[in-house]
Design a protein around this motif. Sequence first.
Motif, PDB file in Angstrom:
ATOM      1  N   SER A  32     -22.879 -26.042   7.182  1.00 60.56           N
ATOM      2  CA  SER A  32     -22.449 -27.721   7.378  1.00 60.56           C
ATOM      3  C   SER A  32     -23.784 -28.314   7.200  1.00 60.56           C
ATOM      4  O   SER A  32     -24.734 -28.015   7.880  1.00 60.56           O
ATOM      5  N   VAL A  33     -23.507 -29.274   6.212  1.00 57.99           N
ATOM      6  CA  VAL A  33     -24.573 -30.308   6.085  1.00 57.99           C
ATOM      7  C   VAL A  33     -24.195 -31.581   6.053  1.00 57.99           C
ATOM      8  O   VAL A  33     -22.980 -31.859   5.799  1.00 57.99           O
ATOM      9  N   GLN A  34     -25.058 -32.629   6.176  1.00 53.81           N
ATOM     10  CA  GLN A  34     -24.876 -33.867   5.881  1.00 53.81           C
ATOM     11  C   GLN A  34     -24.785 -34.344   4.368  1.00 53.81           C
ATOM     12  O   GLN A  34     -25.889 -33.548   3.586  1.00 53.81           O
ATOM     13  N   ALA A  35     -24.434 -35.428   3.883  1.00 55.18           N
ATOM     14  CA  ALA A  35     -24.297 -35.698   2.565  1.00 55.18           C
ATOM     15  C   ALA A  35     -25.978 -35.841   2.086  1.00 55.18           C
ATOM     16  O   ALA A  35     -26.883 -36.788   2.956  1.00 55.18           O
ATOM     17  N   GLY A  36     -26.535 -35.563   1.037  1.00 49.32           N
ATOM     18  CA  GLY A  36     -27.554 -35.654   0.585  1.00 49.32           C
ATOM     19  C   GLY A  36     -28.560 -34.268   0.759  1.00 49.32           C
ATOM     20  O   GLY A  36     -29.579 -34.286   0.413  1.00 49.32           O
ATOM     21  N   GLY A  37     -28.094 -33.516   1.767  1.00 51.30           N
ATOM     22  CA  GLY A  37     -28.817 -32.362   2.092  1.00 51.30           C
ATOM     23  C   GLY A  37     -28.765 -31.332   1.155  1.00 51.30           C
ATOM     24  O   GLY A  37     -28.057 -31.490   0.097  1.00 51.30           O
ATOM     25  N   THR A  64     -18.220 -17.908   0.880  1.00 50.81           N
ATOM     26  CA  THR A  64     -18.848 -18.522   1.974  1.00 50.81           C
ATOM     27  C   THR A  64     -18.475 -20.018   1.941  1.00 50.81           C
ATOM     28  O   THR A  64     -18.479 -20.713   0.900  1.00 50.81           O
ATOM     29  N   GLN A  65     -18.275 -20.682   3.212  1.00 50.32           N
ATOM     30  CA  GLN A  65     -17.918 -21.984   3.524  1.00 50.32           C
ATOM     31  C   GLN A  65     -19.211 -22.884   3.200  1.00 50.32           C
ATOM     32  O   GLN A  65     -20.042 -22.666   4.126  1.00 50.32           O
ATOM     33  N   VAL A  66     -18.856 -23.890   2.439  1.00 43.09           N
ATOM     34  CA  VAL A  66     -19.583 -25.074   2.537  1.00 43.09           C
ATOM     35  C   VAL A  66     -19.084 -26.300   3.002  1.00 43.09           C
ATOM     36  O   VAL A  66     -18.042 -26.572   2.372  1.00 43.09           O
ATOM     37  N   THR A  67     -19.592 -27.099   4.000  1.00 43.69           N
ATOM     38  CA  THR A  67     -18.953 -28.379   4.242  1.00 43.69           C
ATOM     39  C   THR A  67     -19.921 -29.476   4.234  1.00 43.69           C
ATOM     40  O   THR A  67     -21.053 -29.188   4.924  1.00 43.69           O
ATOM     41  N   VAL A  68     -19.447 -30.625   3.549  1.00 41.42           N
ATOM     42  CA  VAL A  68     -20.732 -31.699   3.736  1.00 41.42           C
ATOM     43  C   VAL A  68     -19.921 -32.682   4.268  1.00 41.42           C
ATOM     44  O   VAL A  68     -18.986 -33.251   3.908  1.00 41.42           O
ATOM     45  N   ASN A 121     -29.570  -8.018  -9.016  1.00 44.17           N
ATOM     46  CA  ASN A 121     -28.699  -7.779  -7.700  1.00 44.17           C
ATOM     47  C   ASN A 121     -28.618  -8.539  -6.683  1.00 44.17           C
ATOM     48  O   ASN A 121     -28.009  -8.385  -5.389  1.00 44.17           O
ATOM     49  N   THR A 122     -29.205  -9.752  -7.090  1.00 40.70           N
ATOM     50  CA  THR A 122     -28.976 -10.899  -6.112  1.00 40.70           C
ATOM     51  C   THR A 122     -29.004 -12.297  -6.810  1.00 40.70           C
ATOM     52  O   THR A 122     -29.612 -12.390  -7.811  1.00 40.70           O
ATOM     53  N   LEU A 123     -28.008 -13.019  -6.612  1.00 42.38           N
ATOM     54  CA  LEU A 123     -27.541 -14.195  -7.270  1.00 42.38           C
ATOM     55  C   LEU A 123     -27.902 -15.557  -6.233  1.00 42.38           C
ATOM     56  O   LEU A 123     -27.552 -15.412  -5.006  1.00 42.38           O
ATOM     57  N   TYR A 124     -28.424 -16.520  -6.860  1.00 41.77           N
ATOM     58  CA  TYR A 124     -28.665 -17.618  -5.915  1.00 41.77           C
ATOM     59  C   TYR A 124     -27.900 -19.071  -6.357  1.00 41.77           C
ATOM     60  O   TYR A 124     -27.727 -18.919  -7.723  1.00 41.77           O
ATOM     61  N   LEU A 125     -27.594 -19.645  -5.537  1.00 43.02           N
ATOM     62  CA  LEU A 125     -27.208 -21.039  -6.053  1.00 43.02           C
ATOM     63  C   LEU A 125     -28.008 -22.291  -5.076  1.00 43.02           C
ATOM     64  O   LEU A 125     -27.550 -22.124  -3.857  1.00 43.02           O
ATOM     65  N   GLN A 126     -28.595 -22.829  -5.708  1.00 41.92           N
ATOM     66  CA  GLN A 126     -29.508 -24.107  -5.043  1.00 41.92           C
ATOM     67  C   GLN A 126     -28.608 -25.073  -5.191  1.00 41.92           C
ATOM     68  O   GLN A 126     -28.449 -25.594  -6.381  1.00 41.92           O
ATOM     69  N   MET A 127     -28.421 -25.619  -3.931  1.00 41.22           N
ATOM     70  CA  MET A 127     -27.682 -26.784  -3.989  1.00 41.22           C
ATOM     71  C   MET A 127     -28.124 -28.069  -3.401  1.00 41.22           C
ATOM     72  O   MET A 127     -28.555 -28.121  -2.107  1.00 41.22           O
ATOM     73  N   ASN A 128     -28.636 -29.075  -4.142  1.00 39.62           N
ATOM     74  CA  ASN A 128     -29.371 -30.480  -3.535  1.00 39.62           C
ATOM     75  C   ASN A 128     -28.448 -31.545  -3.907  1.00 39.62           C
ATOM     76  O   ASN A 128     -27.589 -31.557  -4.400  1.00 39.62           O
ATOM     77  N   ASP A 129     -28.888 -32.422  -2.932  1.00 37.54           N
ATOM     78  CA  ASP A 129     -28.148 -33.741  -3.035  1.00 37.54           C
ATOM     79  C   ASP A 129     -26.600 -33.520  -2.578  1.00 37.54           C
ATOM     80  O   ASP A 129     -25.831 -34.089  -3.651  1.00 37.54           O
ATOM     81  N   LEU A 130     -26.301 -32.861  -1.918  1.00 35.97           N
ATOM     82  CA  LEU A 130     -25.002 -32.461  -1.716  1.00 35.97           C
ATOM     83  C   LEU A 130     -23.933 -33.722  -1.373  1.00 35.97           C
ATOM     84  O   LEU A 130     -24.441 -34.540  -0.728  1.00 35.97           O
ATOM     85  N   GLU A 131     -22.758 -33.627  -1.892  1.00 34.35           N
ATOM     86  CA  GLU A 131     -21.856 -34.697  -1.635  1.00 34.35           C
ATOM     87  C   GLU A 131     -20.632 -34.269  -0.896  1.00 34.35           C
ATOM     88  O   GLU A 131     -20.157 -32.899  -1.076  1.00 34.35           O
ATOM     89  N   PRO A 132     -19.953 -34.924  -0.239  1.00 32.38           N
ATOM     90  CA  PRO A 132     -18.599 -34.589   0.618  1.00 32.38           C
ATOM     91  C   PRO A 132     -17.759 -33.974  -0.342  1.00 32.38           C
ATOM     92  O   PRO A 132     -17.054 -33.036  -0.167  1.00 32.38           O
ATOM     93  N   GLU A 133     -17.544 -34.122  -1.692  1.00 35.06           N
ATOM     94  CA  GLU A 133     -16.838 -33.628  -2.631  1.00 35.06           C
ATOM     95  C   GLU A 133     -17.242 -32.094  -3.026  1.00 35.06           C
ATOM     96  O   GLU A 133     -16.453 -31.422  -3.606  1.00 35.06           O
TER      97      GLU A 133
END
Length: 125
Positions: free
Chosen positions: A11-16, A119-123, A76-88
């Motif tokens: 769980s992160v805040q918007a923009g995180g 894996t759950q992501v909540t913004v 054997n390892t995949l990543y997803l860097q997510m920046n500037d996250l939005e509630p959507e």
Amino acid sequence: QVRLVESGGGSVQAGGSLRLSCAASGLINNRDLLGWFRQAPGKEREGVAGTDSGAGTIYADSVKGRFTISQNNARNTLYLQMNDLEPEDSAMYYCALARDQWIGRGLIAEHYNYWGQGTQVTVSS
């Protein structure tokens, strides 16, 4: 057989930012695609990002410029860097593998043969 295990959600805040990881075991070929999908409650699963063995990438328009997909050399390892996250962006995120697929065909869930548990992501706003 391929096994995919995601981690890194939270769980992160918007923009995180968050960085998701996917540990892959089993036989992965050079012609296989690795990708990230997400599904929010009441919505269909949608493609987020994909990558091939040549480091080619594809992104959904909604995440371009904010998310980056990458993999290690052994694939054997995949990543997803997510920046500037939005509630959507809040959703369950899944790692997936498509056998012998061309990245130019796009992010189509039906093309992917193996899936992780998510894996759950909540913004929050």
